[in-house]
Each structure stands twice: as C-alpha cells, then as structure tokens.
Design a protein around this motif. Structure first.
Motif, mmCIF file in Angstrom:
data_model
loop_
_atom_site.group_PDB
_atom_site.id
_atom_site.type_symbol
_atom_site.label_atom_id
_atom_site.label_comp_id
_atom_site.label_asym_id
_atom_site.label_seq_id
_atom_site.Cartn_x
_atom_site.Cartn_y
_atom_site.Cartn_z
ATOM 1 N N ILE A 131 -82.070 -25.934 40.160
ATOM 2 C CA ILE A 131 -83.851 -26.524 40.550
ATOM 3 C C ILE A 131 -84.521 -26.208 39.973
ATOM 4 C CG2 ILE A 131 -85.612 -26.658 43.147
ATOM 5 C CD1 ILE A 131 -82.983 -25.791 44.139
ATOM 6 N N LEU A 132 -85.907 -27.064 39.358
ATOM 7 C CA LEU A 132 -86.361 -27.302 38.047
ATOM 8 C C LEU A 132 -88.053 -27.162 39.708
ATOM 9 C CD1 LEU A 132 -87.929 -25.829 36.745
ATOM 10 C CD2 LEU A 132 -87.685 -27.533 34.481
ATOM 11 N N ASP A 133 -88.881 -26.672 39.393
ATOM 12 C CA ASP A 133 -90.525 -27.376 40.293
ATOM 13 C C ASP A 133 -89.331 -28.324 41.233
ATOM 14 O OD1 ASP A 133 -92.442 -28.070 41.196
ATOM 15 O OD2 ASP A 133 -93.129 -29.835 39.583
ATOM 16 N N ASN A 134 -88.675 -27.986 42.583
ATOM 17 C CA ASN A 134 -88.171 -28.287 43.546
ATOM 18 C C ASN A 134 -87.513 -29.819 42.935
ATOM 19 O OD1 ASN A 134 -88.332 -27.975 46.597
ATOM 20 N ND2 ASN A 134 -89.112 -29.919 46.636
ATOM 21 N N LEU A 135 -87.279 -29.654 42.024
ATOM 22 C CA LEU A 135 -86.444 -30.559 41.361
ATOM 23 C C LEU A 135 -84.853 -30.691 41.547
ATOM 24 C CD1 LEU A 135 -88.257 -33.258 39.037
ATOM 25 C CD2 LEU A 135 -87.493 -34.221 41.122
ATOM 26 N N PRO A 136 -84.094 -31.317 42.126
ATOM 27 C CA PRO A 136 -82.406 -30.781 41.478
ATOM 28 C C PRO A 136 -81.761 -31.570 40.164
ATOM 29 C CG PRO A 136 -82.397 -32.588 43.164
ATOM 30 C CD PRO A 136 -84.475 -31.810 42.901
ATOM 31 N N VAL A 137 -81.219 -30.194 39.297
ATOM 32 C CA VAL A 137 -81.316 -30.833 37.711
ATOM 33 C C VAL A 137 -79.878 -31.969 38.539
ATOM 34 C CG1 VAL A 137 -78.711 -29.335 37.896
ATOM 35 C CG2 VAL A 137 -80.319 -30.306 35.962
ATOM 36 N N ALA A 138 -80.451 -32.865 36.830
ATOM 37 C CA ALA A 138 -78.492 -34.351 37.726
ATOM 38 C C ALA A 138 -78.118 -34.799 36.426
ATOM 39 C CB ALA A 138 -79.502 -35.760 38.190
ATOM 40 N N VAL A 139 -77.663 -35.400 36.062
ATOM 41 C CA VAL A 139 -76.448 -35.885 35.120
ATOM 42 C C VAL A 139 -76.975 -37.241 34.925
ATOM 43 C CG1 VAL A 139 -75.013 -36.323 33.535
ATOM 44 C CG2 VAL A 139 -74.303 -33.859 35.356
ATOM 45 N N LEU A 140 -76.853 -38.114 33.915
ATOM 46 C CA LEU A 140 -76.899 -39.448 33.941
ATOM 47 C C LEU A 140 -75.459 -40.446 34.005
ATOM 48 C CD1 LEU A 140 -79.932 -40.207 30.891
ATOM 49 C CD2 LEU A 140 -80.054 -40.434 33.182
ATOM 50 N N ARG A 141 -75.711 -41.213 34.750
ATOM 51 C CA ARG A 141 -74.454 -42.023 34.359
ATOM 52 C C ARG A 141 -75.248 -43.669 34.524
ATOM 53 N NH1 ARG A 141 -72.650 -41.319 40.594
ATOM 54 N NH2 ARG A 141 -74.188 -42.419 42.013
#
Length: 639
Positions: A131-141
C-alpha cells in the motif's frame, strides 16, 4: 426581546459554522487527499499475502522477505482485522519525484523452512499486497476481450514455476526484483502533487556479486540497465535451500491526468461490465413483470371475494361459507412454538435494519473500497445497535400471542442467532489459526466482539423488549374459536414442503445474478462497489418475498388450511436453501480451492450467510402475510 435576538444570532453563527465545516470536510477521515512536495518521503506499507486458491491470508513477513529494523503494525479498524488484513511498515522508502535506478534492499539466505514456505506459497499462487498512500499495489494486465484499456490485478505474484532449457525438472523461481511506478497528479499552482496510481512489475534475477558489503553492496547485475535486463534473457532466481537471494527494486514517477477523486476507477473496472448491466436489467424486467401480474391477480380476486361475501351477508344467503372466510375462527390461533417464531421475527428485524442502513451508507459513498474494512465495521456496529428494534418487534408479537415470560423470550432473541453464528465462527477461526494464517481473528478482537454483544446488543434488546411489552397487545380483527377446526385433506401441490420450496424460487431469482458478483468480490479478491444496483436488487427482493408469500398464503387459506404463521416465514425463507446450493455450484465451477481447510472455511461462511438470508427473507415474508391476513379479515363482515 434581547434574549430572542441573542438566540437568533447564536443560531445564525451556528448555521454558518456548520456550512463552513461541511464545505471544508467533504473527504472522509482516513481517505482525505495528501499533498506531497518534491523530495517528500513516501513510505510503502505491506499488507497480507493472499490467494484465491486457499482463501487463507498470511502476514507478509511469514515469508523470509527483507524486514525493517523494527516491524510496526499500523492501527487497523475492526473490519480490517476480521478480513485478515495485517498492515505493517516495510524497507521500501521512496522520495517524491526522485527516481531510483536499481537499489539493493537486502540479501537473504534461504534455510530449509524458508525455501519450503516460498515453494508452498508459489504452488498456491499467493500474491503479495502493498500500500502507498492508501492505494493498493497493482500489476497491469490486458483485458480478455481485447479492448485496449488498462485493468489491474491486485498485488503481485510471489514467484512462478518453470524449467531450464533442455531440462524437464520443474523449478521454483522467486520475484526478487520489483519495478515500481508511481503516478502523480500535479497541482500547477503550488507544485505539490497527489499520488493517483501505484503499479509494480515483478521480475526474477539471479544477482551476481563478488564480496558482500552490508553497508554498500556492489551488485553488477543491479545497475541503471536492470529494467532492460528483465525483458532480456536474464537468469531467474531459483528457490532452493542454501541459496542467497538478493532483493532489489527501482522506482519511476509518471505524471498523470487522472485526478485524485477518480484514482480508484482503474481498480474498479470489471472485465464483464456489459454482461453485468444486461443481466441485472433483464432480471429487473422479469421480476417487475411477475410482481405486476401477481399484484393484479391478487387485487382483482380479493376485491371480488370481499364484495361477494359482504353481498351474501346482506341478502341472508350465507348458509354455507366457502373459501378463506370459513377459517375466520382459527386464522389468528397462536401457532406451535410461537415463542420461537417471535425470536426469529425479532432477529429478522434486526438483520433488516442493519442491511438497510448499511446500504444507505454505502450508497452515500461512506463505505467505498478506499475506506478499507469500513463495510465490515459498519455491519458489526449496526447489528449491535439494531438490537433495540429486534427486541421491540419480538416482544410485540409475543404479547399478541398472550405470552407471559417476556424476559425468557428476550434472552432467546438476544442470544439464539448470534450464539449460533459465534459458534460456527469460533470453529472456523480455530481451523484458520491452526494453519497459522493471519485470517484468524486475534483473541483481543474476539473479546471486543463479545463485549459489543454482551455490553451493548443484549441491553438494547432488553430495552426494546421492555418498551414493546409495555404497549397494549394488538387486537385480532376476528374472534378465535375455543375449539380448533379440522384442516381438510390438502391436494399434493398445497402440501407444506412443496409450496415452501416453490415459494423460495422467485426471491432467489431476483438476486442470483447480483449474487455472482458479490461472491466474486469476496472469494476472488476483487472490489465490490455497485451499491446502487445492489440497493435496487434489495428492494426487488423485499417486493418478491412479500408477494410470493401473500399469494401462497391466500391459496392456503382458500383451501381451508389456517396454519399460516410458520408457513409464511418458511416460504420466503426457503430462498436461503437455493442460495446455499448456488454457493456450492459456484465453489465447484469458479473456484480452484483444493485444501480441505479452505473448503470448510468457504462452506462455513456461506452457511452463515445463508442462515442470515433465511432469517431476513423469512421475516419479510412473515410481516407481508401478517399484514395481508389482518387486512382481509378486517374487511369482511363476520357475525
């Protein structure tokens, strides 16, 4: 006069303050935007390891990842703890708009246990969440339907399985290099920026080094060109006992046109949104058409019945009463186990209140996915406070049945449903705890839940019951005979089991398409956010549950069977059976769960959900039927 003027001034000042405060407090606590200047420190936090194959979350540091000197737990709300979230600090620290080429995080030696843990988690397709600044990390697809738009997968895979060229032996490889990309939206006036995206591209590199210097590690494979190396023919990092794994990362920053308010949109994109809208509209049309037909038949038939009965009375032709009027002397006779019915009706009112208020909060945007754990916390707290209404409705019904032991009835209302739920929850929690999963609710939280139950819910049920029992009992519109009349032999299609099972199909049909999306969001780690449609579906569920119960109740009374109390409850409540059967179908067709504990966990929670759905729909059906029976018997003249 002076007092009146000063009062008016106070009122004006108060209103202006209120308007001012509302104008400046649009954002919810915990999800307000943060502005970062160049060079400001950005702390990445780590969350649980999650898998759709096992449904058992684990603490991030369960695996031998790089740890900070001191692991600090971020304060979590009740909902986050119940979901299995464990948010902690990490060694990943960035600086706003300060790009970092390949940076060494740490070196880890894999012992037997660490290698075994990594292999097991790679087998079970676990994903690491940050999590960075309340945003979860994500992988592009890429989207499966080929439309050129971006969608996200939450978290990144821990590793993968593969084999070297010319070898058939399957090996395990770990993602030990993370390429982070932070998207920001710049404010042209102040030069500050807000974070609007957090992506990661994981890679596996077998880093080379000659001598390891802890303070200043020199790794030739970790330099400015590492990003290009990943796409090339780089040797991946194998997971094996005794291997040294060097964890590295790089960070890039990219300016974005996305505004802070719509930064969650990419996370909430669904691959099959067209099917979603079409299915729901289709379901709405069918259900509204059925409801219209049902309502029309009921109104016409009933008006004719009532007109005929009243006409017969005036013409003194009522020698032989027929149909539902015949059972007027028994229709309000208290049923068997009337106390239990009161308990279930009271509990149903409590669940209905909780569901309705939760949905209204969700509609207003208070429970968006950015407010992590908010939905679960709201449901638990609302359940506790709705005990007041549960106790009140249970006591009102109990008094109507001429019950005298209102305290015993209140205790049953306060303890029966939550007690059954808590027992199932406790067993499931013990199983999850046995698996060392972070999904196991800690003892402190369990104690807090018990305190909420005993400290707030039970007293409120008693207050509600006391108020309900103090009020005068509801009067029946017709007198009940002393001797119960015999119920004639019923046709096969009017037998209780058949009519109860038929009655549950329509309410289930109203919700089952939306149910698919809810199950997907719970068990396949996606976000559920279409609360507007969910509210419409909930309204349709109420309407269909009420109408099907009333229709079947009418047919039952016409065939001179006056035992409608429990039948009304079970007719609408039987939709929960179809819900549980559908969840079993979903388990075998959509989920890839192989572990026994995960299977028990899934069916345990779906049993809890189905039981709550049974009590909710049963209560809706019961009250609809109760209103209907009182209405029709109070509208005909009876000697």
């Amino acid at each position: 006069m002076g007092l009146r003027i000063s009062g008016r001034v106070v009122a004006i000042v108060f209103c202006s303050l209120l308007l001012f405060s509302t104008g400046h407090s649009f954002y919810l606590p915990g999800v307000a935007p943060r502005d970062f200047l160049n060079g400001d420190e950005l702390q990445v936090k780590v969350n649980k390891l999650s898998s759709t194959k096992t449904q058992l979350p684990y603490d991030f540091y369960f695996l031998k990842y790089c740890k900070p000197a001191k692991i600090q737990n971020v304060a979590e709300n009740l909902g986050e703890v119940l979901r299995g979230d464990r948010i902690e600090n990490s060694i990943y620290t960035f600086h706003m708009r300060d790009e970092q080429s390949c940076t060494v995080a740490c070196k880890v030696s894999l012992d037997t246990q660490a290698a075994k843990d990594f292999k097991e988690k790679i087998d079970d397709e676990y994903r690491a969440n940050m999590i960075l600044d309340n945003l979860p990390v994500a992988v592009l697809r890429q989207r499966r339907d080929g439309i050129p738009s971006t969608t996200y997968e939450h978290g990144f895979r821990i590793g993968f399985k593969g084999n070297y060229a010319g070898s058939k032996d399957e090996k395990y490889f770990i993602h030990n290099h993370l390429s982070f990309r932070v998207m920001y939206h710049k404010d042209p006036e102040t030069d500050s920026a807000r974070i609007v995206g957090f992506e990661v591209s994981p890679g596996s590199i077998n880093h080379e080094y000659k001598e390891w210097d802890e303070k200043n590690p020199n790794v030739p494979t970790c330099n400015q060109n590492t990003k290009n190396l990943i796409q090339g023919n780089n040797v991946p990092q194998e997971v094996e006992k005794g291997k040294e794994v060097v964890f590295t990362y790089d960070v890039t920053f990219k300016e974005s046109n996305i505004k802070w308010a719509s930064r969650w949109d990419t996370y909430l994109l669904m691959n099959d949104d067209q099917i979603h809208w079409f299915s729901i509209i289709n379901s709405l049309m069918i259900v509204l058409f059925l409801s219209g037909m049902v309502a029309m038949i009921m109104m016409r038939t009933l008006y004719r019945d009532i007109a005929n009965y009243n006409q017969l009375e005036t013409q003194d032709e009522a020698q032989e009463e027929t149909g539902w009027k015949l059972v007027h002397g028994d229709v309000f006779r208290a049923p068997l186990n009337s106390g239990l019915l009161c308990v279930y009706v009271g509990t149903g009112v409590q669940i209905f209140g909780m569901t309705l208020v939760t949905m209204i909060f969700a509609l207003l945007g208070f429970l968006s996915p950015s407010n992590r754990g908010g939905l679960m916390t709201a449901m638990v707290l609302l359940w506790v406070f709705m005990g007041l209404f549960g106790g009140y409705s249970s006591a009102r019904l109990y008094k109507m049945f001429k019950g005298t032991e209102w305290k015993r009835n209140t205790l049953k209302t306060a303890f029966m449903f939550p007690g059954i739920l808590f027992a199932i929850f406790f067993v499931l929690n013990a199983l999850i705890w046995g698996e060392k999963s972070s999904g196991a609710v800690p003892f402190g939280t369990m104690f807090a839940l018990v305190c909420l139950w005993f400290g707030i819910s039970v007293p409120l049920v008693f207050v509600g019951s006391f108020l309900g029992f103090k009020k005068p009992a509801m009067e029946d519109p017709v007198k009940t005979n002393k001797i119960p009349r015999q119920v004639p032999e019923q046709a096969w299609y009017m037998k209780p089991i058949f009519s109860i099972l038929i009655g549950g199909i329509l309410p289930f049909g109203a919700v089952f398409i939306e149910l698919f999306f809810i199950l997907t969001s719970i068990w396949l780690n996606q976000f559920y956010y279409i609360f507007g449609f969910l509210f419409i579906v909930f309204v349709i569920l109420i309407v269909t549950s009420a109408e099907i119960t009333v229709v079947l109740c009418y047919f039952q009374l016409c065939s001179e069977d006056y035992n409608w109390w429990w039948r009304a409850y079970l007719t609408a409540g039987s939709s929960a059976l179809y819900l549980f059967l559908y969840s079993a179908f979903y388990f075998f067709t959509k989920l890839e769960i192989t572990k026994l504990v995960s299977g028990i966990f899934y069916f345990g929670y779906m049993l809890i959900a189905s039981y709550a759905f049974f009590v909710l729909t049963g209560t809706i059906g019961f009250y609809a039927c109760f209103w209907f029976v009182r209405k029709i018997y109070s509208s005909v003249k009876i000697d």
